[in-house]
Design an enzyme around this catalytic site. Structure first.
Site, PDB file in Angstrom:
ATOM      1  N   SER A 144       0.838  -1.200   0.000  1.00 16.03           N
ATOM      2  CA  SER A 144       0.000   0.000   0.000  1.00 16.03           C
ATOM      3  C   SER A 144       0.869   1.245   0.000  1.00 16.03           C
ATOM      4  CB  SER A 144      -0.899   0.015   1.247  1.00 16.03           C
ATOM      5  OG  SER A 144      -1.542   1.266   1.407  1.00 16.03           O
ATOM      6  N   TYR A 162      -1.562  -0.878  10.093  1.00 14.14           N
ATOM      7  CA  TYR A 162      -1.702  -1.248   8.685  1.00 14.14           C
ATOM      8  C   TYR A 162      -0.494  -0.759   7.883  1.00 14.14           C
ATOM      9  CZ  TYR A 162      -3.767  -1.200   3.941  1.00 14.14           C
ATOM     10  OH  TYR A 162      -4.018  -1.372   2.605  1.00 14.14           O
ATOM     11  N   LYS A 166       2.129  -3.221   5.942  1.00 15.95           N
ATOM     12  CA  LYS A 166       2.346  -3.132   4.503  1.00 15.95           C
ATOM     13  C   LYS A 166       3.811  -2.820   4.170  1.00 15.95           C
ATOM     14  CE  LYS A 166      -1.774  -4.070   2.975  1.00 15.95           C
ATOM     15  NZ  LYS A 166      -2.013  -5.366   2.283  1.00 15.95           N
TER      16      LYS A 166
END
Length: 260
Positions: A144, A162, A166
Site C-alpha cells: 500500500s 496497517y 504493509k
C-alpha cells in the site's frame, strides 16, 4: 494449465476479485482463499476455499487442498488484508470511527491487523514455496501507499499498524526474491494508492467524500482515484511471462501521490 492461488478475491468490488478474473482470462486455473463465502458464487470456474489467512494451519490446509485438486501451483497473489480486521464481521462492517495509530491502538488491534496483512502473506508464501520451486513461478504481494507515507493522525478508515504491516510486505518481497531466485520463482510487490474498491466506499461513508484513508483526495496529483481494473491488470502482468526478468521490485500505482 497453470494454477494460481489468489487470496482475498471473493468480494466483487475488490482488487483480488479483479486479479482472479484476469488470471482466468490468461488461461490459468484460479483457486481463491477467502472468508467471504457470499462472494464465491461471483467467481464461476474458480475453486473457492473458505480460509482464515491469519491462521497458519488453515493456510497450510488450503494449499494442500489446492495441490490435491489441481496437482500444482504456479502463481500466488496475496491480496488479502484489512485496515481494521478480517473476521467475518469485519468483512461486512464499516471501519471503526476514530484514528488508530501505533501509540493508541490496542494490542488486539495490532495483532489482528498485522495478522491480516503481513502474517497472512508470510504464511502463504511459506506454504507455496516448495511447490513453486518444482517448476518456477511468480508471487505478487499487495502492499500500500501507506507503507511509503504512513497514515496521518486524524485519518479514518486505515491505521498505523496497517502502514507498518504493509511496509513489512515490501521487505518480505525483497527477501523472498533473493531466496527463491535460483528456483526461477519471481517475487514482486504492488503498492496501490487510493483505489475505488468497496473498502474506499466504506471509508468515504464515515470520513466524507473528500477524505480518503491516507488523507484528502485532492492531494492526488492526477486528480482522481485509481480503479480496481487498472490495479488488477498490473498485478496480472506480473504473473505472466511478459515480466519474466522482473523480481524483487516494488511497483507503485498511486497517481503520483507518492513518487518513490
Amino acid at each position: 494449465m497453470k494454477v494460481a492461488i489468489v487470496t482475498g478475491a471473493a468480494k466483487p468490488d475488490s482488487i483480488g476479485h479483479g486479479v482472479a478474473r484476469g488470471l482466468q482470462a490468461e488461461g490459468m486455473q484460479v483457486v481463491v482463499a477467502d472468508l467471504y463465502e457470499e462472494g464465491f458464487a461471483t467467481l464461476p470456474g474458480c475453486t473457492c476455499i473458505r480460509t482464515d489467512a491469519s491462521d497458519p494451519m488453515a493456510v497450510d490446509a488450503m494449499v494442500e487442498q489446492a495441490v490435491k485438486t489441481h496437482g500444482r501451483i504456479d502463481v500466488l497473489v496475496n491480496c488479502v488484508g484489512g485496515s481494521w480486521g478480517i473476521t467475518a464481521a469485519d468483512l461486512r462492517a464499516a471501519p471503526p470511527r476514530g484514528f488508530r495509530g501505533v501509540t493508541n491502538c490496542t494490542l488486539e488491534d495490532w495483532r489482528t491487523i498485522i495478522g491480516a496483512n503481513l502474517d497472512s502473506a508470510f504464511y502463504f508464501c511459506r506454504a507455496v514455496a516448495p511447490h513453486l520451486k518444482k517448476q518456477g513461478g511468480a508471487i505478487v504481494n499487495v502492499s500500500s501507499i501507506a507503507a511509503r507515507k504512513g497514515i496521518p493522525p486524524g485519518a479514518q478508515g486505515s491505521s498505523g499498524p496497517y502502514a507498518v504491516a504493509k511496509a513489512g510486505i515490501m521487505a518480505l518481497t525483497k527477501q523472498l526474491a533473493l531466496e527463491l531466485g535460483e528456483y526461477k520463482v519471481r517475487v514482486n510487490c504492488v503498492a496501490p494508492g487510493v483505489i475505488a474498491s468497496g473498502r474506499l466506499a466504506k471509508v468515504l461513508a464515515i470520513s466524507g467524500k473528500d477524505q480518503g484513508p491516507e488523507g484528502p483526495l485532492a492531494q492526488i496529483p492526477m486528480g482522481r482515484v485509481g480503479t480496481v481494473e487498472e490495479t488488477a491488470a498490473l498485478i496480472v502482468a506480473l504473473c505472466t511471462d511478459d515480466t519474466g526478468y522482473m523480481t524483487g521490485a516494488v511497483i507503485d500505482i498511486n497517481g503520483a501521490s507518492y513518487a518513490a
